[in-house]
Design an enzyme around this catalytic site. Structure first.
Site, PDB file in Angstrom:
ATOM      1  N   ASP A  44      10.980   5.550  39.898  1.00 23.68           N
ATOM      2  CA  ASP A  44      11.146   6.624  38.904  1.00 23.68           C
ATOM      3  C   ASP A  44      12.391   6.458  38.045  1.00 23.68           C
ATOM      4  OD1 ASP A  44       8.852   7.775  39.996  1.00 23.68           O
ATOM      5  OD2 ASP A  44      10.021   8.836  41.514  1.00 23.68           O
ATOM      6  N   LYS A  52      10.742   3.334  34.128  1.00 21.61           N
ATOM      7  CA  LYS A  52      10.123   2.044  33.773  1.00 21.61           C
ATOM      8  C   LYS A  52       9.030   2.213  32.723  1.00 21.61           C
ATOM      9  CE  LYS A  52       8.996   1.568  38.129  1.00 21.61           C
ATOM     10  NZ  LYS A  52       9.710   2.696  38.734  1.00 21.61           N
ATOM     11  N   GLY A  85       3.806   6.483  39.261  1.00 24.83           N
ATOM     12  CA  GLY A  85       3.598   7.499  38.232  1.00 24.83           C
ATOM     13  C   GLY A  85       4.555   7.187  37.102  1.00 24.83           C
ATOM     14  N   HIS A  86       4.033   6.696  35.990  1.00 30.74           N
ATOM     15  CA  HIS A  86       4.878   6.247  34.878  1.00 30.74           C
ATOM     16  C   HIS A  86       4.654   7.173  33.685  1.00 30.74           C
ATOM     17  CE1 HIS A  86       4.711   1.962  36.773  1.00 30.74           C
ATOM     18  NE2 HIS A  86       5.416   2.808  37.492  1.00 30.74           N
ATOM     19  N   GLN A 141       7.297   1.150  41.506  1.00 27.25           N
ATOM     20  CA  GLN A 141       8.259   1.506  42.558  1.00 27.25           C
ATOM     21  C   GLN A 141       9.648   0.943  42.194  1.00 27.25           C
ATOM     22  OE1 GLN A 141       4.927   0.168  43.914  1.00 27.25           O
ATOM     23  NE2 GLN A 141       4.470   2.283  43.444  1.00 27.25           N
TER      24      GLN A 141
HETATM   25  P1  GDP Z   1       8.909   5.404  36.297  1.00 27.93           P
HETATM   26  O1  GDP Z   1       8.098   5.649  37.513  1.00 27.93           O
HETATM   27  O2  GDP Z   1      10.027   4.459  36.533  1.00 27.93           O
HETATM   28  O3  GDP Z   1       8.090   5.036  35.100  1.00 27.93           O
HETATM   29  O4  GDP Z   1       9.626   6.781  35.955  1.00 27.93           O
HETATM   30  P2  GDP Z   1       8.904   8.220  35.903  1.00 27.93           P
HETATM   31  O5  GDP Z   1       8.116   8.295  34.667  1.00 27.93           O
HETATM   32  O6  GDP Z   1       8.228   8.516  37.193  1.00 27.93           O
HETATM   33  O7  GDP Z   1      10.184   9.167  35.877  1.00 27.93           O
HETATM   34  C1  GDP Z   1      11.100   9.150  34.829  1.00 27.93           C
HETATM   35  C2  GDP Z   1      11.112  10.541  34.200  1.00 27.93           C
HETATM   36  O8  GDP Z   1      12.236  10.668  33.346  1.00 27.93           O
HETATM   37  C3  GDP Z   1       9.907  10.811  33.323  1.00 27.93           C
HETATM   38  O9  GDP Z   1       9.618  12.179  33.352  1.00 27.93           O
HETATM   39  C4  GDP Z   1      10.394  10.404  31.934  1.00 27.93           C
HETATM   40  O10 GDP Z   1       9.707  11.090  30.891  1.00 27.93           O
HETATM   41  C5  GDP Z   1      11.819  10.841  32.001  1.00 27.93           C
HETATM   42  N1  GDP Z   1      12.757  10.038  31.234  1.00 27.93           N
HETATM   43  C6  GDP Z   1      12.776   8.690  31.010  1.00 27.93           C
HETATM   44  N2  GDP Z   1      13.884   8.319  30.353  1.00 27.93           N
HETATM   45  C7  GDP Z   1      14.598   9.456  30.150  1.00 27.93           C
HETATM   46  C8  GDP Z   1      15.867   9.730  29.549  1.00 27.93           C
HETATM   47  O11 GDP Z   1      16.580   8.856  29.087  1.00 27.93           O
HETATM   48  N3  GDP Z   1      16.275  11.040  29.545  1.00 27.93           N
HETATM   49  C9  GDP Z   1      15.536  12.045  30.083  1.00 27.93           C
HETATM   50  N4  GDP Z   1      16.033  13.265  30.045  1.00 27.93           N
HETATM   51  N5  GDP Z   1      14.337  11.817  30.653  1.00 27.93           N
HETATM   52  C10 GDP Z   1      13.886  10.547  30.698  1.00 27.93           C
HETATM   53  P1  IMO Z   2       7.034   4.585  40.503  1.00 29.23           P
HETATM   54  O1  IMO Z   2       6.321   3.349  40.052  1.00 29.23           O
HETATM   55  C1  IMO Z   2       9.063   6.717  43.701  1.00 29.23           C
HETATM   56  C2  IMO Z   2       7.584   6.053  47.771  1.00 29.23           C
HETATM   57  C3  IMO Z   2       6.924   7.217  48.462  1.00 29.23           C
HETATM   58  C4  IMO Z   2       7.312   6.933  49.896  1.00 29.23           C
HETATM   59  C5  IMO Z   2       7.215   5.406  49.963  1.00 29.23           C
HETATM   60  C6  IMO Z   2       5.897   4.906  50.546  1.00 29.23           C
HETATM   61  O2  IMO Z   2       6.590   5.832  39.837  1.00 29.23           O
HETATM   62  O3  IMO Z   2       8.497   4.387  40.459  1.00 29.23           O
HETATM   63  P2  IMO Z   2       3.449   4.713  49.549  1.00 29.23           P
HETATM   64  O4  IMO Z   2       2.493   5.761  49.098  1.00 29.23           O
HETATM   65  O5  IMO Z   2       3.780   3.693  48.535  1.00 29.23           O
HETATM   66  O6  IMO Z   2       3.040   4.077  50.861  1.00 29.23           O
HETATM   67  O7  IMO Z   2       4.804   5.528  49.882  1.00 29.23           O
HETATM   68  O8  IMO Z   2       7.360   4.950  48.645  1.00 29.23           O
HETATM   69  N1  IMO Z   2       6.994   5.692  46.456  1.00 29.23           N
HETATM   70  C7  IMO Z   2       7.590   5.969  45.291  1.00 29.23           C
HETATM   71  N2  IMO Z   2       8.738   6.634  45.012  1.00 29.23           N
HETATM   72  N3  IMO Z   2       8.358   6.139  42.708  1.00 29.23           N
HETATM   73  C8  IMO Z   2       7.230   5.456  42.977  1.00 29.23           C
HETATM   74  O9  IMO Z   2       6.565   4.767  42.032  1.00 29.23           O
HETATM   75  C9  IMO Z   2       6.774   5.368  44.308  1.00 29.23           C
HETATM   76  N4  IMO Z   2       5.708   4.801  44.903  1.00 29.23           N
HETATM   77  C10 IMO Z   2       5.873   4.993  46.222  1.00 29.23           C
HETATM   78  O10 IMO Z   2       7.458   8.437  47.996  1.00 29.23           O
HETATM   79  O11 IMO Z   2       8.661   7.271  50.104  1.00 29.23           O
HETATM   80 MG    MG Z   3       7.434   7.242  38.668  1.00 27.60          MG
END
Ligand code: GDP
Ligand code: IMO
Ligand code: MG
Length: 430
Positions: A14, A17, A41-42, A225
């Protein structure tokens, strides 16, 4: 000039990416997922419209870009088809641009049932998985009993394979977990139907990518991840079940490791973690709550609140070393706006010792407490800034200190969720 770049998370996932891959795709011809599954979850925000992707690469919103799901990804056909439909409903054409490797292991409902049953039985020691069947599907791959996407296209081979594996899982679910067994008949019909619906997307991803490289195209290999969730190098057993480091990009998509030009490490300017496991810089106080609320730190896949804490330079340095990160993208800078003091963990205290490297054992890591360096915050907003020169002095100091500690240059800074809210000092794709 073409560039092959890996973009990956350097913390516990998270890091942002999805946003950055979508942005960098402006200069790419293809984006490839190479590990993980729909546990990811991206989130991408373009012109205030939010799209959350789980399985489909984050390049899909750019209409000219091809997207690939490599052999290292575990595929839930149901989740994949739902995501295709969701994107189609948003007006994004997917079918003609998305290709899936026939070698991808398939996630079945019994994987989900085992994932959930196992977590329940672990009680307070549960890993906190996403409950998507990811771990059990990878187990089947390594045990050589799993089905692959290509199997779903071949009814004669698929039927006996599902029958055999259903017998195994019925035994396990009924006798060990006291749950309902598997009805092979209905499963076979359902998965053969998925096979028909997916068939036009199934291809030899390795071959297609190699051809694109030969043709001088630029490709982004999108990690899911984060490094600290890597099955080998992360905080085992509180990890996911795939390798999340750069080396997995080659193995998980079928390209040779010598094609990669750069490795971009996506790093949140503080730390978050979903699920269980040690987290030395975690904050259980008001500052932690403020980071969670300003950063909107709720999992995009499960909606769970993310644990928040200060930036951990020891952990991210470990990640940079493991993947050979060549440049950093620091995200969510705006979330730190107006905090009076900021802390960076530069070392761990372990018993009587002060250490500067990531311990090689999780039980040791769990005993580490952070040693902090204090920096002054900034009192103005960085939200939406697009020029490095416009950043407050203390924000520049904070970023430069991170870069110095990690010994990696910062090429990108993200100042908001929207695609445009970004400072690009140097684009990784020339
Ligand atoms: P990922 O799994 O690495 O793709 O990250 P996620 O999408 O799960 O989580 C990142 C969260 O931060 C999402 O809700 C994005 O919309 C948000 N986000 C990304 N970059 C920024 C930033 O620079 N500032 C803020 N406030 N939110 C951001
Ligand atoms: P993105 O791509 C954050 C964590 C789960 C748990 C562990 C194992 O959005 O960054 P799993 O279901 O993979 O066997 O769970 O890994 N986990 C993540 N945490 N971002 C993710 O993906 C994750 N995918 C798995 O919360 O701790
Ligand atoms: Mg994510």
């Amino acid at each position: 000039m073409s560039n092959q770049i890996v973009v990956l998370g350097t913390q516990w996932g998270d890091e942002g990416k999805g946003k950055i891959v979508d942005l960098l795709t402006e200069r790419a011809d293809a984006v490839v997922r190479f590990q993980g599954g729909h546990n990811a979850g991206h989130t991408i925000v373009v012109d205030r419209q939010k799209v959350v992707l789980h399985l489909i690469p984050s390049g899909i919103l750019r209409s000219e870009v091809r997207c690939f799901i490599g052999n290292g990804v575990v595929v839930s056909p149901e989740a994949l088809l739902d995501e295709v439909t969701h994107l189609n409903n948003l007006g994004v054409a997917v079918d003609s641009r998305l290709r899936v490797s026939g070698l991808c292991p398939v996630i079945f409902p019994y994987h989900v049932a085992i994932d959930i049953a196992r977590e329940d039985s672990l009680g307070k020691n549960a890993i906190g998985t996403t409950g998507r069947g990811i771990g059990p599907a990878y187990e089947d791959k390594v045990a050589r009993r799993g089905l692959r996407v290509a199997d779903l296209l071949n009814p004669n081979e698929c039927r006996p394979k599902i029958e055999a594996v259903a017998e195994y899982y019925s035994f396990l679910l009924e006798k060990y977990y006291g749950q309902e067994g598997v009805n092979a008949g209905s499963l076979i019909e359902r998965y053969l139907d998925y096979g028909i619906r997916l068939s036009s997307m199934v291809t030899d991803v390795s071959l297609e990518l190699s051809q694109m490289v030969r043709d001088g195209k630029s490709i982004i290999f999108e990690g899911a991840q984060g490094t600290l969730l890597d099955i080998d190098h992360g905080t085992y057993p509180f990890v996911t079940s795939s390798n999340t480091t750069a080396a997995a990009a080659g193995v998980g998509s079928g390209v040779a490791p010598n094609i990669f030009d750069s490795i971009v490490g996506i790093t949140k300017c503080y730390t978050t973690r979903v699920g269980s496991g040690p987290f030395p810089t975690e904050l259980d106080d008001d500052v932690g709550a403020e980071l969670a609320s300003k950063g909107n730190e709720f999992g995009a896949t499960t909606g769970r609140p993310r644990r928040c804490g200060w930036f951990d330079a020891v952990a991210v340095k470990h990640a940079c070393r493991l993947s050979g990160v060549t440049s950093l993208c620091i995200t969510k800078l705006d979330v730190l706006d107006r905090l009076s003091d900021l802390y960076i963990c530069t070392n761990y205290r372990l018993g009587e010792e002060t250490i500067d490297s990531f311990p090689n054992s999780t039980s040791q890591f769990a005993k580490c407490t952070p040693c902090y360096e204090k920096l002054s915050g900034w009192s103005s907003s960085t939200a939406g800034l697009r020029e490095w020169e416009n950043l407050p002095k203390n924000a520049v100091r904070y970023l430069n200190r991170i870069s110095e500690l990690l010994e990696v240059p910062i090429d990108i800074v993200s100042t908001g969720a929207d695609r445009e809210d970004t400072i690009i000092r140097q684009h990784p794709i020339s």
